[in-house]
Design a protein around this motif. Sequence first.
Motif, PDB file in Angstrom:
ATOM      1  N   GLU A   1       0.805  -1.230   0.000  1.00  0.00           N
ATOM      2  CA  GLU A   1       0.000   0.000   0.000  1.00  0.00           C
ATOM      3  C   GLU A   1       0.837   1.279   0.000  1.00  0.00           C
ATOM      4  O   GLU A   1       0.291   2.382  -0.014  1.00  0.00           O
ATOM      5  CB  GLU A   1      -0.917   0.028   1.232  1.00  0.00           C
ATOM      6  N   THR A   2       2.160   1.153   0.025  1.00  0.00           N
ATOM      7  CA  THR A   2       3.012   2.335   0.121  1.00  0.00           C
ATOM      8  C   THR A   2       2.821   3.254  -1.080  1.00  0.00           C
ATOM      9  O   THR A   2       2.818   2.810  -2.225  1.00  0.00           O
ATOM     10  CB  THR A   2       4.495   1.937   0.224  1.00  0.00           C
ATOM     11  N   LYS A   3       2.704   4.550  -0.792  1.00  0.00           N
ATOM     12  CA  LYS A   3       2.660   5.570  -1.842  1.00  0.00           C
ATOM     13  C   LYS A   3       4.006   6.279  -1.869  1.00  0.00           C
ATOM     14  O   LYS A   3       4.536   6.666  -0.829  1.00  0.00           O
ATOM     15  CB  LYS A   3       1.544   6.580  -1.584  1.00  0.00           C
ATOM     16  N   MET A   4       4.565   6.450  -3.061  1.00  0.00           N
ATOM     17  CA  MET A   4       5.833   7.152  -3.213  1.00  0.00           C
ATOM     18  C   MET A   4       5.628   8.447  -3.976  1.00  0.00           C
ATOM     19  O   MET A   4       4.891   8.482  -4.964  1.00  0.00           O
ATOM     20  CB  MET A   4       6.854   6.283  -3.944  1.00  0.00           C
ATOM     21  N   ILE A   5       6.282   9.494  -3.498  1.00  0.00           N
ATOM     22  CA  ILE A   5       6.217  10.803  -4.132  1.00  0.00           C
ATOM     23  C   ILE A   5       7.653  11.254  -4.338  1.00  0.00           C
ATOM     24  O   ILE A   5       8.462  11.210  -3.408  1.00  0.00           O
ATOM     25  CB  ILE A   5       5.450  11.797  -3.246  1.00  0.00           C
ATOM     26  N   CYS A   6       7.988  11.662  -5.561  1.00  0.00           N
ATOM     27  CA  CYS A   6       9.378  12.007  -5.818  1.00  0.00           C
ATOM     28  C   CYS A   6       9.498  12.968  -6.988  1.00  0.00           C
ATOM     29  O   CYS A   6       8.569  13.132  -7.789  1.00  0.00           O
ATOM     30  CB  CYS A   6      10.208  10.754  -6.080  1.00  0.00           C
ATOM     31  N   SER A   7      10.673  13.581  -7.089  1.00  0.00           N
ATOM     32  CA  SER A   7      10.989  14.439  -8.220  1.00  0.00           C
ATOM     33  C   SER A   7      11.272  13.584  -9.451  1.00  0.00           C
ATOM     34  O   SER A   7      11.506  12.377  -9.356  1.00  0.00           O
ATOM     35  CB  SER A   7      12.202  15.310  -7.885  1.00  0.00           C
ATOM     36  N   LYS A   8      11.279  14.233 -10.618  1.00  0.00           N
ATOM     37  CA  LYS A   8      11.399  13.482 -11.873  1.00  0.00           C
ATOM     38  C   LYS A   8      12.746  12.771 -11.986  1.00  0.00           C
ATOM     39  O   LYS A   8      12.824  11.676 -12.570  1.00  0.00           O
ATOM     40  CB  LYS A   8      11.179  14.407 -13.069  1.00  0.00           C
ATOM     41  N   GLY A   9      13.808  13.363 -11.417  1.00  0.00           N
ATOM     42  CA  GLY A   9      15.113  12.720 -11.487  1.00  0.00           C
ATOM     43  C   GLY A   9      15.158  11.410 -10.738  1.00  0.00           C
ATOM     44  O   GLY A   9      15.848  10.463 -11.141  1.00  0.00           O
ATOM     45  N   VAL A  10      14.419  11.312  -9.643  1.00  0.00           N
ATOM     46  CA  VAL A  10      14.348  10.070  -8.867  1.00  0.00           C
ATOM     47  C   VAL A  10      13.571   9.011  -9.626  1.00  0.00           C
ATOM     48  O   VAL A  10      13.959   7.836  -9.663  1.00  0.00           O
ATOM     49  CB  VAL A  10      13.689  10.330  -7.494  1.00  0.00           C
ATOM     50  N   SER A  11      12.486   9.402 -10.262  1.00  0.00           N
ATOM     51  CA  SER A  11      11.606   8.428 -10.926  1.00  0.00           C
ATOM     52  C   SER A  11      12.342   7.630 -11.982  1.00  0.00           C
ATOM     53  O   SER A  11      12.004   6.472 -12.244  1.00  0.00           O
ATOM     54  CB  SER A  11      10.401   9.139 -11.552  1.00  0.00           C
ATOM     55  N   LYS A  12      13.382   8.204 -12.574  1.00  0.00           N
ATOM     56  CA  LYS A  12      14.136   7.521 -13.624  1.00  0.00           C
ATOM     57  C   LYS A  12      15.029   6.416 -13.068  1.00  0.00           C
ATOM     58  O   LYS A  12      15.552   5.608 -13.822  1.00  0.00           O
ATOM     59  CB  LYS A  12      14.980   8.533 -14.394  1.00  0.00           C
ATOM     60  N   LYS A  13      15.206   6.379 -11.732  1.00  0.00           N
ATOM     61  CA  LYS A  13      16.132   5.431 -11.114  1.00  0.00           C
ATOM     62  C   LYS A  13      15.434   4.368 -10.276  1.00  0.00           C
ATOM     63  O   LYS A  13      16.100   3.612  -9.562  1.00  0.00           O
ATOM     64  CB  LYS A  13      17.131   6.192 -10.234  1.00  0.00           C
ATOM     65  N   LEU A  14      14.113   4.301 -10.372  1.00  0.00           N
ATOM     66  CA  LEU A  14      13.368   3.441  -9.455  1.00  0.00           C
ATOM     67  C   LEU A  14      13.164   2.014  -9.949  1.00  0.00           C
ATOM     68  O   LEU A  14      12.697   1.168  -9.195  1.00  0.00           O
ATOM     69  CB  LEU A  14      12.012   4.080  -9.127  1.00  0.00           C
ATOM     70  N   GLY A  15      13.485   1.749 -11.175  1.00  0.00           N
ATOM     71  CA  GLY A  15      13.418   0.386 -11.672  1.00  0.00           C
ATOM     72  C   GLY A  15      12.051  -0.242 -11.507  1.00  0.00           C
ATOM     73  O   GLY A  15      11.030   0.325 -11.898  1.00  0.00           O
ATOM     74  N   ASP A  16      12.015  -1.407 -10.855  1.00  0.00           N
ATOM     75  CA  ASP A  16      10.776  -2.188 -10.786  1.00  0.00           C
ATOM     76  C   ASP A  16       9.792  -1.687  -9.739  1.00  0.00           C
ATOM     77  O   ASP A  16       8.725  -2.285  -9.562  1.00  0.00           O
ATOM     78  CB  ASP A  16      11.079  -3.669 -10.537  1.00  0.00           C
ATOM     79  N   VAL A  17      10.098  -0.591  -9.035  1.00  0.00           N
ATOM     80  CA  VAL A  17       9.125  -0.039  -8.083  1.00  0.00           C
ATOM     81  C   VAL A  17       8.505   1.263  -8.599  1.00  0.00           C
ATOM     82  O   VAL A  17       7.747   1.916  -7.891  1.00  0.00           O
ATOM     83  CB  VAL A  17       9.751   0.196  -6.689  1.00  0.00           C
ATOM     84  N   LYS A  18       8.801   1.633  -9.827  1.00  0.00           N
ATOM     85  CA  LYS A  18       8.338   2.924 -10.330  1.00  0.00           C
ATOM     86  C   LYS A  18       6.824   2.987 -10.514  1.00  0.00           C
ATOM     87  O   LYS A  18       6.257   4.077 -10.630  1.00  0.00           O
ATOM     88  CB  LYS A  18       9.036   3.285 -11.642  1.00  0.00           C
ATOM     89  N   ASP A  19       6.139   1.819 -10.516  1.00  0.00           N
ATOM     90  CA  ASP A  19       4.680   1.829 -10.671  1.00  0.00           C
ATOM     91  C   ASP A  19       3.977   2.377  -9.432  1.00  0.00           C
ATOM     92  O   ASP A  19       2.790   2.698  -9.460  1.00  0.00           O
ATOM     93  CB  ASP A  19       4.161   0.422 -10.980  1.00  0.00           C
ATOM     94  N   LYS A  20       4.714   2.527  -8.302  1.00  0.00           N
ATOM     95  CA  LYS A  20       4.118   3.040  -7.066  1.00  0.00           C
ATOM     96  C   LYS A  20       4.270   4.556  -6.940  1.00  0.00           C
ATOM     97  O   LYS A  20       3.883   5.144  -5.947  1.00  0.00           O
ATOM     98  CB  LYS A  20       4.793   2.385  -5.852  1.00  0.00           C
ATOM     99  N   VAL A  21       4.821   5.211  -7.954  1.00  0.00           N
ATOM    100  CA  VAL A  21       5.323   6.569  -7.810  1.00  0.00           C
ATOM    101  C   VAL A  21       4.385   7.617  -8.385  1.00  0.00           C
ATOM    102  O   VAL A  21       3.801   7.431  -9.453  1.00  0.00           O
ATOM    103  CB  VAL A  21       6.700   6.682  -8.504  1.00  0.00           C
ATOM    104  N   GLN A  22       4.294   8.738  -7.657  1.00  0.00           N
ATOM    105  CA  GLN A  22       3.704   9.956  -8.184  1.00  0.00           C
ATOM    106  C   GLN A  22       4.827  10.972  -8.337  1.00  0.00           C
ATOM    107  O   GLN A  22       5.475  11.360  -7.361  1.00  0.00           O
ATOM    108  CB  GLN A  22       2.621  10.501  -7.260  1.00  0.00           C
ATOM    109  N   VAL A  23       5.089  11.393  -9.567  1.00  0.00           N
ATOM    110  CA  VAL A  23       6.163  12.347  -9.846  1.00  0.00           C
ATOM    111  C   VAL A  23       5.631  13.762  -9.658  1.00  0.00           C
ATOM    112  O   VAL A  23       4.546  14.101 -10.130  1.00  0.00           O
ATOM    113  CB  VAL A  23       6.693  12.162 -11.280  1.00  0.00           C
ATOM    114  N   VAL A  24       6.419  14.576  -8.958  1.00  0.00           N
ATOM    115  CA  VAL A  24       5.993  15.944  -8.660  1.00  0.00           C
ATOM    116  C   VAL A  24       7.054  16.938  -9.118  1.00  0.00           C
ATOM    117  O   VAL A  24       8.227  16.605  -9.276  1.00  0.00           O
ATOM    118  CB  VAL A  24       5.710  16.136  -7.156  1.00  0.00           C
ATOM    119  N   ARG A  25       6.614  18.166  -9.274  1.00  0.00           N
ATOM    120  CA  ARG A  25       7.473  19.312  -9.549  1.00  0.00           C
ATOM    121  C   ARG A  25       7.252  20.340  -8.430  1.00  0.00           C
ATOM    122  O   ARG A  25       6.298  20.229  -7.674  1.00  0.00           O
ATOM    123  CB  ARG A  25       7.123  19.916 -10.907  1.00  0.00           C
ATOM    124  N   PRO A  26       8.113  21.344  -8.339  1.00  0.00           N
ATOM    125  CA  PRO A  26       7.893  22.378  -7.322  1.00  0.00           C
ATOM    126  C   PRO A  26       6.553  23.080  -7.494  1.00  0.00           C
ATOM    127  O   PRO A  26       6.023  23.206  -8.596  1.00  0.00           O
ATOM    128  CB  PRO A  26       9.056  23.357  -7.571  1.00  0.00           C
TER     129      PRO A  26
END
Length: 242
Positions: free
Chosen positions: A90-115
């Motif tokens: 159930e974990t929700k991940m929130i990160c900047s766009k630079g992080v999202s490119k490095k998340l590999g097989d967990v990137k489906d849990k991610v919400q990418v944000v900007r300032p």
Amino acid sequence: MVKVKISEKRNPIPQKVTIEEKTTLTTWGAIKVNKSHFFPSSFQLKIDDKVIYIDPVGIENAEQADYILITHAHPDHFSLKDIKNLLKNETKMICSKGVSKKLGDVKDKVQVVRPNQQLQFEEFSIGTTFAYNTKSVFLWIKAHPKSKENVGYVITLKNGLKVYHTGDTDYISEMEQLSGIDVALVPIGGDNLTMNAEEAAKMVNIIRPKITIPMHYEIKNVEELNRFETLVNERTKIIKLN
């Protein structure tokens, strides 16, 4: 290449700050970045039974996460190993766009944000803030350029309490628009990477948080830590962790 591991100088006991009833902030203490022993920007914020991690690196024997927030992709802020250890279904991940490119097989849990975005959840809201350098490391090259769209976070609880994690940033004009901050997590390490003690104190004295916790500095640099404490207005309580 930057190597990050747990520092042998780490306080063996995780340090917990009670912000208010059922709201705590915890750090696991120093990491080793190459040869430097370093107090990081990694924290757990627990609100009732909800567990939020910001930039988890070197986290040990910790509860799994309901939310993981990452400010940017530098290895003292982003650890895929730690993220995977903290994840549950159930974990929700929130990160900047630079992080999202490095998340590999967990990137489906991610919400990418900007300032300058606002996210609303049942228990709290999250605002993203600007986080960038005005100083250059070499010529025009900056460690955290504005174009990378790295972020800080303001977490606002239902009762209005606000916790601000700046991310890695210099003193920037956008900070002056913040208001009502109760707890500020502020880098003081300087060295063309973040605010130094003087810049961090200037920011704190403008936004006037009730509590400030310095972060992102070499633990041997006691002079910088003490200078920061001396420069901050007495209306703000400084809590030094290690």
